[in-house]
Design an enzyme around this catalytic site. Sequence first.
Site, PDB file in Angstrom:
ATOM      1  N   GLY A  88      48.624  45.800  29.283  1.00 17.29           N
ATOM      2  CA  GLY A  88      47.387  46.573  29.345  1.00 17.29           C
ATOM      3  C   GLY A  88      46.861  47.085  28.027  1.00 17.29           C
ATOM      4  N   ARG A 147      33.994  36.467  31.467  1.00 23.38           N
ATOM      5  CA  ARG A 147      34.092  37.915  31.247  1.00 23.38           C
ATOM      6  C   ARG A 147      32.734  38.604  31.059  1.00 23.38           C
ATOM      7  NH1 ARG A 147      36.335  40.366  27.723  1.00 23.38           N
ATOM      8  NH2 ARG A 147      37.433  41.865  29.025  1.00 23.38           N
ATOM      9  N   CYS A 198      23.129  27.556  36.534  1.00 25.58           N
ATOM     10  CA  CYS A 198      21.918  28.046  37.208  1.00 25.58           C
ATOM     11  C   CYS A 198      22.132  29.406  37.854  1.00 25.58           C
ATOM     12  CB  CYS A 198      21.463  27.016  38.223  1.00 25.58           C
ATOM     13  SG  CYS A 198      21.076  25.478  37.398  1.00 25.58           S
ATOM     14  N   TYR A 250      42.091  35.524  29.016  1.00 23.87           N
ATOM     15  CA  TYR A 250      41.151  35.581  30.141  1.00 23.87           C
ATOM     16  C   TYR A 250      39.882  34.785  29.825  1.00 23.87           C
ATOM     17  CZ  TYR A 250      44.525  39.197  31.194  1.00 23.87           C
ATOM     18  OH  TYR A 250      45.702  39.852  31.416  1.00 23.87           O
ATOM     19  N   GLU A 309      54.886  43.845  29.302  1.00 26.43           N
ATOM     20  CA  GLU A 309      54.174  42.655  29.789  1.00 26.43           C
ATOM     21  C   GLU A 309      52.795  42.511  29.135  1.00 26.43           C
ATOM     22  OE1 GLU A 309      53.778  43.419  33.987  1.00 26.43           O
ATOM     23  OE2 GLU A 309      55.928  43.288  34.377  1.00 26.43           O
TER      24      GLU A 309
END
Length: 415
Positions: A239, A312, A342, A370, A273
């Site tokens: 995180g 994102r 589109c 990501y 992590e």
Amino acid sequence: MDHFSHVNGALCAEQVPLPGLAERFGTPLFVYSRATLERHWRAFDDAFTGVPHLVCYAVKANSNLALLDVLARLGSGFDIVSGGELQRVLRAGGQAAKTVFSGVGKSRDELAAALAAGIRAVNVESAAELDRVVEVARGLGVRAPVSLRVNPDVDPETHPYISTGLRENKFGVPAAEVMELYLRAHATEELQVVGMDCHIGSQLTSVAPYVDALAKLVELATALRGEGIHLQHMDIGGGIGIRYRDEQPPSPAHWAAVVRDCLAGQPFEVQLEPGRAIAGNAGVLLTRVEYLKHNGEKRFAVVDAGMNDLLRPSLYGAWQEIVAVVPRDGPVALYDVVGPVCESSDFLGKDRELALQPDDLLAVRGAGAYGFVMSSNYNSRPRAAEVMVDGEHAQLVRSRELPDDLMRGERLLSD
Ligand code: LLP
């Protein structure tokens, strides 16, 4: 710090100029820097020197085999959330014994594959999942190493879609139910309690939520010791944010110092992590300007990468820096950098000050995490190719998809 910088007028990944890569491999193209990945991984590993620890890279951030290979060679552990990610880790040379399995919806087959491979820990997210782990372990005749993911109910102060440690989020076991579940696990022959786990959210820019969460975890672990349950590891999740624009995330060293402080005197191995903080700034998305157009006052740069390549901005309204690969002199204008998909939500950036001509190359920074992993074939667009740069060498680590790849498995009607 990353290894992407302008040298002699062109943006380079390490020693490799990006225009040459665009020529060689086409666009859109994800380009990763091995030196940056290694640097970021080591920053976390070094920050815990002297304390037993394991960095378990969160595979979901970027699961390309070559990237996992780079990290496995450094001795990294891995955090996975699916059977597919397990296959990738094993194929890339990662060890199951250094891999933890997170996620709220593990299927029986996924659990069986993980236990058969010798996973380090299943991060269990509910009482129902614990029952399922028992059933699967019994079927295989193995003892399942488990760790409970605690939902500490702290506010990570991040985008609501990527906050996971609040009571209203679907993740983890509420702190009030954790003791009872541990006692049950401890008393179950098929289970071996090995740790405690927590992940409160992503793109965090402050250490305060970690401090709050860790205080709760330490309290729980202490209470467990009172019941004769001794944890081998404490997994504090990932995180840690990165700088996309002007965010001021804690450095790995600062973050680790705070974590070490919170866990001082505790007997367990520390597990972490991180995903984004390792891979995010180790990659860019290269894209070419197809057209420049005006709609009234508004200027658009229509590029060949879209929301299917980098979701994102559309999904979270995320801001990622867009730079000219070969900056040109001349008047700048404000452009919305948009893709060919589109949807009006198909944009990579809005109101960007750029001096542009058709066919110019742009690089979207911070696309190593990501990015590709969230890409899709929407509008039947082949997914981009991926390249890993190492010093002055560049290697294709994923071929660009072809139309046949997109239709593989589909059938015309039989009559
Ligand atoms: N561990 C667990 C259990 C997780 O769910 C996650 C991320 C991580 C570790 C790694 O978090 P990181 O260090 O990368 O922040 N797609 C979103 C991010 C979703 C994160 C989901 N979980 C985005 O593009 O911002």
